[in-house]
Design an enzyme around this catalytic site. Structure first.
Site, PDB file in Angstrom:
ATOM      1  N   HIS A 173       0.831  -1.206   0.000  1.00 10.70           N
ATOM      2  CA  HIS A 173       0.000   0.000   0.000  1.00 10.70           C
ATOM      3  C   HIS A 173       0.861   1.251   0.000  1.00 10.70           C
ATOM      4  O   HIS A 173       0.689   2.141  -0.837  1.00 10.70           O
ATOM      5  CB  HIS A 173      -0.928  -0.005   1.221  1.00 10.70           C
ATOM      6  N   GLU A 204       1.045   3.944  -3.098  1.00  7.81           N
ATOM      7  CA  GLU A 204       0.924   5.340  -2.709  1.00  7.81           C
ATOM      8  C   GLU A 204       2.215   5.991  -2.221  1.00  7.81           C
ATOM      9  O   GLU A 204       2.197   7.133  -1.772  1.00  7.81           O
ATOM     10  CB  GLU A 204      -0.162   5.478  -1.631  1.00  7.81           C
ATOM     11  N   VAL A 233      -5.249  -8.505   2.784  1.00  8.96           N
ATOM     12  CA  VAL A 233      -6.393  -8.914   1.971  1.00  8.96           C
ATOM     13  C   VAL A 233      -6.161  -8.547   0.514  1.00  8.96           C
ATOM     14  O   VAL A 233      -5.380  -7.643   0.204  1.00  8.96           O
ATOM     15  CB  VAL A 233      -7.703  -8.265   2.470  1.00  8.96           C
TER      16      VAL A 233
END
Length: 291
Positions: A173, A204, A233
């Site tokens: 992420h 990001e 996930v």
């Protein structure tokens, strides 16, 4: 006379049982609250978060295991779309207090000690006086041993793709928090362990997709790229930012570079070895409470 003797024996037995119990301390209700960001992808949630919760439940039968999500957007979406009600952290803590929980172990499924983990720690600190014992467990990647175990887990999980002609790329992420350094450290650990064809990037922050593409291209011998999320996930980021058909997705971007691309929509939580790391952190948290 016989009836009186039986009654006397019964009273003596009850007295002995009461005396035996006097030395025991009632620990009260004990709960492990597993806290996750959450996902609206039902299949992935069951296969990842659910699997971690099940592993913790199996490992600690003396505790009741409960669930909370940190994303209110996901909580609201699941309630509206599926009629599924999941507590946020405050609701879960309030519920624990109302239920008379005495010992509370909070185990996050977060990858790192980032902003969400800090927010969780701050929220828990406000409730600490309301429990006899309370502790916050560590996220997945907390020390060198964790990194080594995760490297072993993800390389064994993708071993069938490790053919010398395939770049295996993990998409994390990314965060503006200092803990974003875990991605660079994961890359270093993979390289040091001899997995030169494994790459780590983020959606990001850094390393960016451009950084990963440049590293893969620099090798010059790959024909294929396998993409998999470095996330608990396989949710929105995995399905869209990684495996989507949009021009800026990881899949499309690598295809533009001329690679055959395969996407593995599997979260880290599906890997049993990863589940065991969370179990180990939960045990460490419980052990820290003492007797």
């Amino acid at each position: 006379m016989k009836k009186k003797m039986v009654t006397l024996m019964t009273m003596l037995m009850l007295g002995a049982l009461l005396l035996a119990g006097c030395g025991k301390k009632d620990e009260g209700k004990k709960v492990i609250l597993v806290v996750s960001f959450g996902t609206s992808y039902n299949d992935s949630r069951d296969a990842t978060i659910g699997a971690i919760e099940n592993a913790i439940t199996k490992a600690f039968p003396d505790y009741e295991v409960r669930r909370a999500f940190t994303s209110q957007i996901i909580i609201d979406k699941l309630k509206e779309r599926d009629g599924l009600e999941i507590d946020n952290v405050e609701e879960a803590l309030d519920r624990a207090v109302a239920d008379g929980v005495k010992t509370l172990v909070v185990q996050p499924t977060h990858l790192m000690d980032g902003y969400e983990y800090t927010d969780l720690a701050n929220a828990l600190a406000e409730y600490e006086p309301k429990f006899d014992k309370v502790v916050l467990g560590q996220p997945l990647l907390s020390d060198d041993e964790d990194f080594d175990q995760v490297v072993k887990a993800i390389t064994e999980h993708t071993a069938s793709y490790d053919d010398g002609e395939t770049a295996i790329c993990f998409m994390g992420h990314g965060t503006e928090a200092d803990s974003n350094t875990i991605y660079g450290k994961m890359q270093e650990k993979l390289t040091q362990a001899g997995y030169a064809n494994y790459y780590v990037g983020t959606v990001e922050d850094e390393p960016s997709l451009d950084d990963v593409i440049a590293a893969v291209n620099a090798n010059g011998s790959y024909q294929k790229v396998v993409l998999e999320p470095l996330m608990v996930v396989a949710g929105d980021h995995a399905n869209n930012d990684m495996a989507g058909d949009e021009d800026d997705s990881w899949k499309t971007s690598f295809e533009k570079e001329g690679y055959e691309v395969e996407c593995l929509l599997e979260g880290l939580g599906q890997i049993s070895a990863i589940q065991e790391v969370y179990v180990a952190h939960t045990k460490e948290a419980i052990d820290s409470l003492g007797n």
